[in-house]
Design a protein around this motif. Sequence first.
Motif, mmCIF file in Angstrom:
data_model
loop_
_atom_site.group_PDB
_atom_site.id
_atom_site.type_symbol
_atom_site.label_atom_id
_atom_site.label_comp_id
_atom_site.label_asym_id
_atom_site.label_seq_id
_atom_site.Cartn_x
_atom_site.Cartn_y
_atom_site.Cartn_z
ATOM 1 N N THR A 98 30.798 46.560 37.316
ATOM 2 C CA THR A 98 32.176 46.206 37.614
ATOM 3 C C THR A 98 32.786 45.379 36.474
ATOM 4 O O THR A 98 33.963 45.543 36.157
ATOM 5 C CB THR A 98 32.239 45.445 38.948
ATOM 6 O OG1 THR A 98 31.612 46.243 39.953
ATOM 7 C CG2 THR A 98 33.663 45.171 39.346
ATOM 8 N N GLU A 120 23.302 50.361 31.276
ATOM 9 C CA GLU A 120 21.940 50.827 31.532
ATOM 10 C C GLU A 120 21.509 51.943 30.582
ATOM 11 O O GLU A 120 21.234 53.062 31.013
ATOM 12 C CB GLU A 120 21.792 51.264 33.006
ATOM 13 C CG GLU A 120 22.254 50.158 33.944
ATOM 14 C CD GLU A 120 21.682 50.258 35.340
ATOM 15 O OE1 GLU A 120 20.875 51.167 35.584
ATOM 16 O OE2 GLU A 120 22.032 49.404 36.170
ATOM 17 N N ALA A 130 24.937 43.842 41.850
ATOM 18 C CA ALA A 130 25.283 42.471 41.474
ATOM 19 C C ALA A 130 26.708 42.374 40.929
ATOM 20 O O ALA A 130 27.295 41.301 40.910
ATOM 21 C CB ALA A 130 24.292 41.950 40.444
HETATM 22 N N1 LIG Z 1 35.522 51.220 43.275
HETATM 23 C C1 LIG Z 1 34.863 50.457 44.143
HETATM 24 N N2 LIG Z 1 35.274 50.393 45.429
HETATM 25 C C2 LIG Z 1 34.625 49.637 46.327
HETATM 26 N N3 LIG Z 1 33.533 48.917 46.036
HETATM 27 C C3 LIG Z 1 33.060 48.943 44.777
HETATM 28 C C4 LIG Z 1 33.696 49.718 43.762
HETATM 29 N N4 LIG Z 1 33.021 49.543 42.608
HETATM 30 C C5 LIG Z 1 31.991 48.707 42.895
HETATM 31 N N5 LIG Z 1 32.011 48.351 44.185
HETATM 32 C C6 LIG Z 1 31.076 47.440 44.849
HETATM 33 O O1 LIG Z 1 30.928 46.293 44.052
HETATM 34 C C7 LIG Z 1 29.580 45.857 44.042
HETATM 35 C C8 LIG Z 1 29.085 45.767 42.629
HETATM 36 O O2 LIG Z 1 28.927 47.069 42.089
HETATM 37 P P1 LIG Z 1 28.425 47.349 40.604
HETATM 38 O O3 LIG Z 1 28.502 48.811 40.408
HETATM 39 O O4 LIG Z 1 29.169 46.496 39.663
HETATM 40 O O5 LIG Z 1 26.916 46.896 40.682
HETATM 41 P P2 LIG Z 1 25.837 46.915 39.515
HETATM 42 O O6 LIG Z 1 25.490 45.511 39.264
HETATM 43 O O7 LIG Z 1 26.301 47.723 38.382
HETATM 44 O O8 LIG Z 1 24.620 47.600 40.256
HETATM 45 P P3 LIG Z 1 23.609 48.719 39.719
HETATM 46 O O9 LIG Z 1 22.485 48.019 39.120
HETATM 47 O O10 LIG Z 1 23.219 49.435 40.958
HETATM 48 O O11 LIG Z 1 24.369 49.570 38.778
HETATM 49 C C9 LIG Z 1 28.804 46.846 44.893
HETATM 50 O O12 LIG Z 1 28.642 46.289 46.162
HETATM 51 C C10 LIG Z 1 29.694 48.058 44.937
HETATM 52 O O13 LIG Z 1 29.528 48.747 46.148
#
Ligand SMILES: Nc1ncnc2c1ncn2[C@@H]1O[C@H](COP(=O)(O)OP(=O)(O)OP(=O)(O)O)[C@@H](O)[C@H]1O
Lengths: 288, 254, 358
Positions: free
Chosen positions: B44, B177, B40
């Motif tokens: 990030t 998390e 989501a």
């Molecule tokens: N350094 C990066 N380069 C390319 N894409 C990225 C990078 N970091 C994150 N993404 C993409 O951005 C989107 C969000 O990633 P993020 O890690 O923030 O998700 P999350 O909400 O923390 O998920 P999870 O619950 O799996 O941890 C994903 O599609 C991921 O592949």
Amino acid sequence: MNEFLQLLIVGISQGCIYGLMALGFVMIYKATEMINFAQGDMMMLGSFVAWTLIMDLGIPFWLGVPATLIIMASFGALVDILIVRRVIGQPQFAVIILTLGLGIIFRAAAGMIWGQVPLTIDSPISGSSSFYGIVIGNERLVIIAVTAVLIAILWAYFRYSKWGIAMKAASQNQLAAYYSGIPVRVIISAVWAVAAAISALAGILLAPITLIEPMNGLLGIKAFAAAVIGGFGSMPGAILGGLIVGIIEPFAAAYVPAVKGSLIYVVMLIVLALRPQGLFAQIHKKKL
Amino acid sequence: MNLLEIENLSISFGGVKAVDDVSFVVEEGSVYAIIGPNGAGKSTIFNLLSRFYEPLSGQLNFAGNDLLELRAKDIARLGIARTFQNLELFEHASVLQNLLVGRHVHNSQSWWRQVLFTSSVIEAELEHRRKVEEVIDFLELAHYRNQMISGLPYGVRKKIELARALCIEPKLLLLDEPSSGLNPEETEEMGFWIEDIRRDLNMTVVLIEHDMSLVAEVSDRVLAIVDGKVVTEGDHTFVQSHPEVVSAYLGDVQ
Amino acid sequence: MRILFKTNYKQDLNLAKHGGHRFWYGLLILVLFAAPLILGGYYIGEATRILIYAMAGLGLMVLTGFTGQVSLGHAAFLAIGAYTNAWFLAQGFSSFVALPMAALLSMIGGLLVAIPAARMSGIYLAIATLAFAIIVEDFAGHLNSITGGNRGMMVDVPTLFGYQIWESWELYLFVLSILVVATLAVLNILRSPLGRAMIAVRDSEVSSQALGVNPMKIKVFAFTVSAAITGLAGAFLAHYMSFLTPQIFGILLSIQLLLMIVLGGLGTVHGVFFGAVLIGVLETGISIAKDTLPSSIGGLPGIEPFVFGVILISVIVFEPTGIYGRWIKIRSYMEFFPIYRRKSFKRQRTYLKTERLR
Ligand SMILES: Nc1ncnc2c1ncn2[C@@H]1O[C@H](COP(=O)(O)OP(=O)(O)OP(=O)(O)O)[C@@H](O)[C@H]1O
Ligand SMILES: [Mg+2]
């Protein structure tokens, strides 16, 4: 003008050799994220094996060359299977040290087996051609032609053949390739085999214009510089880098002899400083 | 008072908007939870706050400081500490050393004093050690103090990462998390610690969490994001009953 | 097993953690300083060489073992140190000037590589240092007026307070004293915030940043310290060799240094000394073996690098923690004798640790 052209062609032919070796560096790097510092020594071994087959055992040249390539390809695969595979997962520098160590062993072993007295292979190609008022050894023209053909073959291979495509997939994403049923381990060994064979070919091409001796293995460092200058991520880049290094050398020797030994490394440092991110382009930030 | 203000934050990776126009504020002394399905964009947001990524647009404000004027290494000094989803401990160092790195922002000894290990360095080291021991007592890590990270089980590592962040003595704690990979007892324990951190250490906490019972237990406010966009914000009962949250979660997360 | 009861945290800051430590390390230093009384000239010479290796290895360990930055070109700093020292001595300066200048110039060389390289990740640095070393070696061959070019350069003996150090045991004591000081400096750094920051950068650059460490600054610092110590080692190497040619400082020397600290055990100060002793003894051993073995084996050219290569590879493949790691295992085996479990040191399963995302 004539001198310029002469130097240029000498440089291009030498550059083809570097380019071929750089290709080996890049292929292995893309497939395994390892830098094989023994690449130059594989080339050196290739030329010694060719010498043994052709000069010592008297096998005809046109049979000796493919036999050498097959032997060296098997050797490359064996190196992967017996040694390199074991260090997967260790820090990157461990792998660097490992391949440096392999290079030392290959060089020392070559010295023990074939001695330190330089050897030559009688090449079926000899003589020289002259055009536009310059004279170029035919071996140099052959190097350029063979490299061009090889590049075309490799291009088609990675574009169309099943194995080539699998190799490309494995280098782009190992895990995904693994899940889609590509035998990643076998592929990696195959990459080592192909890289070793290409280096051996470089060694055979080089044999008529230099002497064969163990220290030729250190040419790998120049090829490595070529790979870095070319971007280390792409095969066309490797060839281009090879050509740049090959062309710099004779010109530096002719016009600024004081820097002939170090100019390519200065260029390499400049490339490194200017595009630290552009190089190794396929490495991304690890996911946090 | 708002400790953290995020306005219209966006970033994209290769054309895909991972965080899309996200705004929210975190009140000082509160526990703020971010929820959302995998991918989501939750982590990030943290990485943007840590200044690991450059945002496409938006404002990041922390206690009157514009974070966008700073670099990653400056964030901790302002009083923002964080943990990582996939644990980023110093593997080949002891637990104590890991925690002492958490004191780095409080070090003011010049390099040559450190080379000579002068008495002022010794004084400072003893002070760091006392602070670290407080955290060790707080999280009950005394047993592991001198062990290498590389030999420790996951649950303990998780705790050590939390401890290392606490050693900064931050105003704001970002937990990515905190309960993932923990068993139910450990998760419950984590909940108590988060409460203690807020109550006894007076820290503000932002946590990313999938475990809804933990979110319900500790958080004052909840932000739900899906595909990088804010879906809703409010207290946990309100957010959990929001139809889009329900639908995003039904298919996706346990 | 020794159980330590800590009365206060100050004990933990001491270099020697308990009486046993103090006794054994004290005895070791005493024996080392008394060695010229016992050993003859040849062995003192060999010991001097080992000490110089240890000093160079200490420098490299700061960078590679503690900060995680691989250098494939540390011979360059040995070269800078060696030539600077020799040049200043040749101009009539004493070692009081020549040695610090050797360290300083080496440091400047280190900064020259470090400042652009600190922005790069591991592999770039290895490449940049490799290039730097080749350039330095090439330069040494061309700067005829300073280095004597490829013909080589005689090195004057060290002078202190107008006293010339001629005897090999005097040089040994000189090297030993400087090495002890350098080791103490490194140990101090390691127990300070700087040392912890170095380890943090080595193990996880991202989280070190999130904790307020500036990895660039730490890498540049490590590089500077490393270059200075290695430069000093180079200065002494010049005295040990007494004649310098650029070929001494080729890539093989850089690799040998790396080999040394890997063999000894990366990331420990003990490892430096284990590695230096091992390499030193191995070199002597091989040259003795060469004389005693039938000439069909002993006389083979290249047997020396071959043995080195094989050992290097075996260590990387079978015992990545080096000799020091092995020693720790043996020691705890003896301490825990009846209840030792193999499992307690079982190597953790490693997976292809990649920095790639795609
Ligand atoms: N350094 C990066 N380069 C390319 N894409 C990225 C990078 N970091 C994150 N993404 C993409 O951005 C989107 C969000 O990633 P993020 O890690 O923030 O998700 P999350 O909400 O923390 O998920 P999870 O619950 O799996 O941890 C994903 O599609 C991921 O592949
Ligand atoms: Mg996440």
